[in-house]
Write a protein that holds these residues in place. Sequence first.
Motif, mmCIF file in Angstrom:
data_model
loop_
_atom_site.group_PDB
_atom_site.id
_atom_site.type_symbol
_atom_site.label_atom_id
_atom_site.label_comp_id
_atom_site.label_asym_id
_atom_site.label_seq_id
_atom_site.Cartn_x
_atom_site.Cartn_y
_atom_site.Cartn_z
ATOM 1 N N MET A 105 0.832 -1.205 0.000
ATOM 2 C CA MET A 105 0.000 0.000 0.000
ATOM 3 C C MET A 105 0.865 1.253 0.000
ATOM 4 O O MET A 105 0.528 2.252 -0.638
ATOM 5 N N ALA A 106 2.007 1.197 0.706
ATOM 6 C CA ALA A 106 2.914 2.341 0.700
ATOM 7 C C ALA A 106 3.504 2.541 -0.693
ATOM 8 O O ALA A 106 3.636 3.671 -1.168
ATOM 9 N N ARG A 107 3.841 1.443 -1.372
ATOM 10 C CA ARG A 107 4.357 1.538 -2.753
ATOM 11 C C ARG A 107 3.322 2.185 -3.660
ATOM 12 O O ARG A 107 3.639 3.055 -4.464
ATOM 13 N N ALA A 108 2.080 1.759 -3.531
ATOM 14 C CA ALA A 108 1.015 2.376 -4.326
ATOM 15 C C ALA A 108 0.812 3.819 -3.912
ATOM 16 O O ALA A 108 0.552 4.691 -4.751
ATOM 17 N N GLY A 109 0.942 4.098 -2.599
ATOM 18 C CA GLY A 109 0.736 5.449 -2.110
ATOM 19 C C GLY A 109 1.742 6.430 -2.673
ATOM 20 O O GLY A 109 1.389 7.545 -3.081
ATOM 21 N N ARG B 166 -1.404 3.347 12.608
ATOM 22 C CA ARG B 166 -0.008 3.504 12.184
ATOM 23 C C ARG B 166 0.129 3.291 10.683
ATOM 24 O O ARG B 166 0.784 4.069 9.986
ATOM 25 N N GLY B 167 -0.485 2.224 10.176
ATOM 26 C CA GLY B 167 -0.433 1.971 8.747
ATOM 27 C C GLY B 167 -1.065 3.092 7.943
ATOM 28 O O GLY B 167 -0.544 3.493 6.900
ATOM 29 N N ALA B 168 -2.187 3.624 8.432
ATOM 30 C CA ALA B 168 -2.860 4.722 7.734
ATOM 31 C C ALA B 168 -1.971 5.957 7.675
ATOM 32 O O ALA B 168 -1.909 6.643 6.647
ATOM 33 N N LEU B 169 -1.261 6.236 8.777
ATOM 34 C CA LEU B 169 -0.359 7.395 8.800
ATOM 35 C C LEU B 169 0.780 7.210 7.806
ATOM 36 O O LEU B 169 1.115 8.128 7.049
ATOM 37 N N VAL B 170 1.384 6.007 7.789
ATOM 38 C CA VAL B 170 2.487 5.733 6.872
ATOM 39 C C VAL B 170 2.035 5.893 5.425
ATOM 40 O O VAL B 170 2.700 6.550 4.616
ATOM 41 N N ILE B 171 0.893 5.324 5.104
ATOM 42 C CA ILE B 171 0.406 5.369 3.724
ATOM 43 C C ILE B 171 0.026 6.790 3.321
ATOM 44 O O ILE B 171 0.321 7.250 2.213
ATOM 45 N N GLY B 172 -0.620 7.526 4.220
ATOM 46 C CA GLY B 172 -0.953 8.919 3.932
ATOM 47 C C GLY B 172 0.293 9.763 3.683
ATOM 48 O O GLY B 172 0.333 10.582 2.755
ATOM 49 N N LEU B 173 1.334 9.557 4.500
ATOM 50 C CA LEU B 173 2.583 10.299 4.308
ATOM 51 C C LEU B 173 3.277 9.899 3.008
ATOM 52 O O LEU B 173 3.922 10.731 2.366
ATOM 53 N N CYS B 174 3.137 8.635 2.621
ATOM 54 C CA CYS B 174 3.709 8.203 1.344
ATOM 55 C C CYS B 174 3.059 8.935 0.177
ATOM 56 O O CYS B 174 3.739 9.357 -0.766
ATOM 57 N N VAL B 175 1.740 9.091 0.218
ATOM 58 C CA VAL B 175 1.049 9.843 -0.840
ATOM 59 C C VAL B 175 1.580 11.277 -0.889
ATOM 60 O O VAL B 175 1.909 11.797 -1.965
ATOM 61 N N LEU B 176 1.696 11.905 0.264
ATOM 62 C CA LEU B 176 2.164 13.298 0.314
ATOM 63 C C LEU B 176 3.619 13.423 -0.121
ATOM 64 O O LEU B 176 4.010 14.436 -0.718
#
Length: 200
Positions: A8-12, A76-86
Amino acid sequence: RSEDIPVMARAGVSFLDLLWPLCLLLGIERVAPRPGAPPFLRLDFISYPWTHSLAMALVWSLLVGGLYLALRKDARGALVIGLCVLSHWVLDWATHLPDMPLWPHGPEVGLGLWKSTAATLIVEGLMFIAGLALYARATRPKNGTGRWAFIAFAAFLLIAYLGATFGPPPADMGALAWSALLCWLFPLWAWWFDRNREAA
């Protein structure tokens, strides 16, 4: 670890660029070729307020992170993925000419690393190597798929990067948008090999 986070982080990180060709095909964002320009400046990003403005990057990061939180109940996962998008906007801000809007149709910024082909290759090459090394150190293959699909993924990304940089410039922006849609396959590829790897 949450097994969903790496993919999900890669996609983000790619999310804004996954949306971009869709907006091109819908006609709400525009790009044009820039003949004779250096390798990283061969596209003129005329307008991309809905995918690449800072305000909309914040909106997309909140939406993607919020969706993950709603589905997985993992803050925690939501925060990581949101920061990856940004993070995509931040990295684009460093590389682009001043064509990154702060909000739709607002002031445009960009530090212009792409003006130097050599500096761009060095910086982006080091980031690519560091990302691969961090992932390879944090995980280990469970089987041949986990090993070779990951190696093939890294090799394909490198070849695609060099081809886009030094190959012939795109002549047709519609074809560019359709080919860019293939980037939707990358998170699926990453999901495939990540499911065949485990935490080291």
